[in-house]
Design a protein around this motif. Sequence first.
Motif, PDB file in Angstrom:
ATOM      1  N   ASP A   7       0.853  -1.188   0.000  1.00 20.36           N
ATOM      2  CA  ASP A   7       0.000   0.000   0.000  1.00 20.36           C
ATOM      3  C   ASP A   7       0.889   1.238   0.000  1.00 20.36           C
ATOM      4  OD1 ASP A   7      -1.773   2.048   0.435  1.00 20.36           O
ATOM      5  OD2 ASP A   7      -3.004   0.942   1.855  1.00 20.36           O
ATOM      6  N   ILE A   8       1.270   1.678  -1.190  1.00 20.30           N
ATOM      7  CA  ILE A   8       2.196   2.798  -1.310  1.00 20.30           C
ATOM      8  C   ILE A   8       1.596   4.081  -0.758  1.00 20.30           C
ATOM      9  CG2 ILE A   8       3.430   4.263  -2.951  1.00 20.30           C
ATOM     10  CD1 ILE A   8       4.728   1.607  -2.569  1.00 20.30           C
ATOM     11  N   SER A   9       0.287   4.280  -0.934  1.00 18.33           N
ATOM     12  CA  SER A   9      -0.331   5.519  -0.472  1.00 18.33           C
ATOM     13  C   SER A   9      -0.264   5.637   1.046  1.00 18.33           C
ATOM     14  CB  SER A   9      -1.782   5.612  -0.951  1.00 18.33           C
ATOM     15  OG  SER A   9      -2.545   4.512  -0.467  1.00 18.33           O
ATOM     16  N   LEU A  10      -0.520   4.540   1.764  1.00 18.46           N
ATOM     17  CA  LEU A  10      -0.424   4.576   3.223  1.00 18.46           C
ATOM     18  C   LEU A  10       1.028   4.758   3.654  1.00 18.46           C
ATOM     19  CD1 LEU A  10      -1.519   4.316   6.075  1.00 18.46           C
ATOM     20  CD2 LEU A  10      -1.419   1.808   5.826  1.00 18.46           C
ATOM     21  N   ALA A  11       1.930   4.052   3.010  1.00 16.39           N
ATOM     22  CA  ALA A  11       3.350   4.200   3.345  1.00 16.39           C
ATOM     23  C   ALA A  11       3.816   5.628   3.118  1.00 16.39           C
ATOM     24  CB  ALA A  11       4.186   3.227   2.519  1.00 16.39           C
ATOM     25  N   GLN A  12       3.407   6.211   2.006  1.00 20.49           N
ATOM     26  CA  GLN A  12       3.792   7.588   1.698  1.00 20.49           C
ATOM     27  C   GLN A  12       3.244   8.556   2.743  1.00 20.49           C
ATOM     28  OE1 GLN A  12       2.206  10.048  -1.843  1.00 20.49           O
ATOM     29  NE2 GLN A  12       4.062   9.075  -2.622  1.00 20.49           N
ATOM     30  N   LYS A  13       2.010   8.340   3.165  1.00 19.45           N
ATOM     31  CA  LYS A  13       1.399   9.189   4.188  1.00 19.45           C
ATOM     32  C   LYS A  13       2.192   9.111   5.491  1.00 19.45           C
ATOM     33  CE  LYS A  13      -2.998   9.761   6.710  1.00 19.45           C
ATOM     34  NZ  LYS A  13      -2.525   9.387   8.055  1.00 19.45           N
ATOM     35  N   LEU A  14       2.568   7.908   5.896  1.00 13.31           N
ATOM     36  CA  LEU A  14       3.319   7.736   7.135  1.00 13.31           C
ATOM     37  C   LEU A  14       4.706   8.363   7.035  1.00 13.31           C
ATOM     38  CD1 LEU A  14       2.297   4.047   7.922  1.00 13.31           C
ATOM     39  CD2 LEU A  14       1.626   6.079   9.212  1.00 13.31           C
ATOM     40  N   VAL A  15       5.349   8.205   5.883  1.00 11.22           N
ATOM     41  CA  VAL A  15       6.671   8.797   5.696  1.00 11.22           C
ATOM     42  C   VAL A  15       6.605  10.314   5.802  1.00 11.22           C
ATOM     43  CG1 VAL A  15       8.474   9.219   3.971  1.00 11.22           C
ATOM     44  CG2 VAL A  15       7.671   6.894   4.381  1.00 11.22           C
ATOM     45  N   LEU A  16       5.625  10.909   5.156  1.00 15.22           N
ATOM     46  CA  LEU A  16       5.508  12.368   5.175  1.00 15.22           C
ATOM     47  C   LEU A  16       5.148  12.897   6.563  1.00 15.22           C
ATOM     48  CD1 LEU A  16       3.696  12.986   1.765  1.00 15.22           C
ATOM     49  CD2 LEU A  16       6.107  13.322   2.299  1.00 15.22           C
ATOM     50  N   GLU A  17       4.426  12.096   7.342  1.00 14.35           N
ATOM     51  CA  GLU A  17       3.994  12.556   8.669  1.00 14.35           C
ATOM     52  C   GLU A  17       5.039  12.303   9.754  1.00 14.35           C
ATOM     53  OE1 GLU A  17       0.307  10.657   9.533  1.00 14.35           O
ATOM     54  OE2 GLU A  17      -0.873  11.935   8.174  1.00 14.35           O
ATOM     55  N   HIS A  18       5.813  11.222   9.645  1.00 16.72           N
ATOM     56  CA  HIS A  18       6.613  10.795  10.799  1.00 16.72           C
ATOM     57  C   HIS A  18       8.101  10.566  10.529  1.00 16.72           C
ATOM     58  CE1 HIS A  18       2.825  10.354  12.829  1.00 16.72           C
ATOM     59  NE2 HIS A  18       2.432   9.358  12.061  1.00 16.72           N
ATOM     60  N   SER A  19       8.546  10.678   9.293  1.00 17.04           N
ATOM     61  CA  SER A  19       9.941  10.314   9.015  1.00 17.04           C
ATOM     62  C   SER A  19      10.911  11.261   9.712  1.00 17.04           C
ATOM     63  CB  SER A  19      10.197  10.336   7.507  1.00 17.04           C
ATOM     64  OG  SER A  19      10.036  11.638   6.986  1.00 17.04           O
ATOM     65  N   TRP A  20      12.012  10.693  10.191  1.00 17.29           N
ATOM     66  CA  TRP A  20      13.110  11.476  10.767  1.00 17.29           C
ATOM     67  C   TRP A  20      14.441  11.076  10.132  1.00 17.29           C
ATOM     68  CZ3 TRP A  20      13.462  15.814  13.359  1.00 17.29           C
ATOM     69  CH2 TRP A  20      14.685  16.160  13.936  1.00 17.29           C
ATOM     70  N   ASN A  21      14.618   9.797   9.933  1.00 14.52           N
ATOM     71  CA  ASN A  21      15.827   9.317   9.278  1.00 14.52           C
ATOM     72  C   ASN A  21      15.923   9.931   7.878  1.00 14.52           C
ATOM     73  OD1 ASN A  21      17.713   7.584   7.780  1.00 14.52           O
ATOM     74  ND2 ASN A  21      17.571   6.212   9.541  1.00 14.52           N
ATOM     75  N   PRO A  22      17.089  10.461   7.474  1.00 10.62           N
ATOM     76  CA  PRO A  22      17.207  11.095   6.156  1.00 10.62           C
ATOM     77  C   PRO A  22      16.838  10.193   4.989  1.00 10.62           C
ATOM     78  CG  PRO A  22      19.094  11.682   7.503  1.00 10.62           C
ATOM     79  CD  PRO A  22      18.326  10.642   8.273  1.00 10.62           C
TER      80      PRO A  22
END
Length: 352
Positions: A7-22
Motif C-alpha cells: 500500500d504505497i499511499s499509506l506508506a507515503q502518508k506515514l513517511v511524510l507525517e513521521h519520518s526522521w531518518n534522512p
Amino acid sequence: MDRMTPDISLAQKLVLEHSWNPIAYQVLNPGIQLWFSERKDAVIGFVSRHNIRVVAGAPVCRPGRIRATAREFEADAERHGERVCYVHVGPRFVGMISGSQKHSVASIGALPFWRPAGWGAILKSDASLRYQISRARNKGIEVNEMPAERAAESQALRDIRQQWLSRKHLPPMHFLIEPDIFQHLTHRRLFVARRNQQIIAYLLCTPMPNREGWLFEQWARAHRAPLGASELLVHAAMSTFASEGYREVTMGLAPLSHKVIAPGEPGPLWLLMLFRFLRVSASPLYNFKGLEHYKYKFHPHYSEPAYVVVNKPHFEPVNVIAIAHAFAGSPLQLFAWQTLKKNFQRLTRRAA
C-alpha cells in the motif's frame, strides 16, 4: 489489509507525517517490501536476504511508537524464521535500544549536513569552490528545476544515468541506492544542468519532511559535461533551499567515514578490521575515501553517525553477507561475475 500489502499511499502518508531518518523516503523505492504495524500507524521497508530482514533505516512512526513497532516487527520476523538487521539508522533509534541485551550496534559511517542559510558563508570561505562554480557558468551551463512529469519521460536523463553507471566499476546497486527512480518522483525535486540547451547533468533531491530538509539522493553527469557542473548543481540546490527556508540538507552517507566519532559501541573487532580493510583496499571498485573527500569538500556544518543494528547479542558474518546481498540486488556470485565482466570489458576498450 495484509501487513505486507504494498500500500504505497499509506506508506507515503506515514513517511511524510513521521519520518526522521534522512533515508526514510527511500522505503518507497521499487524493490523494497513494505510491512505495516497492526495499528497501521507505522511502516518499515525491507528486503529478505539469507533469512535476515535487511531494513531500510528505522521504523517510520511517531517517536513514542518506535520501540513497540520494532518489537512487533522483530516478533513477526521471528515467526517467519528470520532475524532483523536495521541498516543506516541514526542516533535516535540507537539511543532507544541502548542497553538492550538483544541487540548489537556497529558504526558504518557519517552523514554530512548543511544549513542552507549558511551556504553563502561557505562559498565566501572557499576560493576553489567559487572557481569551480564560475568555471561552469563561464562554460555556459545553466541550472533549473525540471517538473516530475517531464523528467519521467526524458530520454536525456536516462542516457546520462546510463553514462554515469557505465563509469562505475561495480554493476548497478539497489536497496538504498536504487538508480531507476525516474518513475517515482512524487515529492522529489530534480535540478538539471544544461549547456547549449542540452541536459548534461542532474541532481535528484528527496524530502526529509520532519527535518525540514532534503537529501541529495542521486546526481550524475554526462561524459561531455565540463568540470564544475556538479558544483553548480549543488550551489543551485543549496541556494534554492535556503531561499525557501529549509533547515537541513545532507548528501547522504559517506560509508566507513571517520569524520565523526560515533558514541557508544563501535562494533566487534572483526567487523572493525573488515571495514578498515575495505576502506584501504577497495578503492579500485568503490572509492570510499574519494566519496568522503568529495562530500566533505563542500564544508558541512556538522555530521551525524550512521549505524547498523541487529537483533542479536553479537554481529555475525552472515549479517554482512545479507547487507551486501541487499545492495547487490542479485546473488553475490552473479554480482561478482558481473563485476569481473564489466571491468574486463573496460580494460579491453582501453587497450583497443
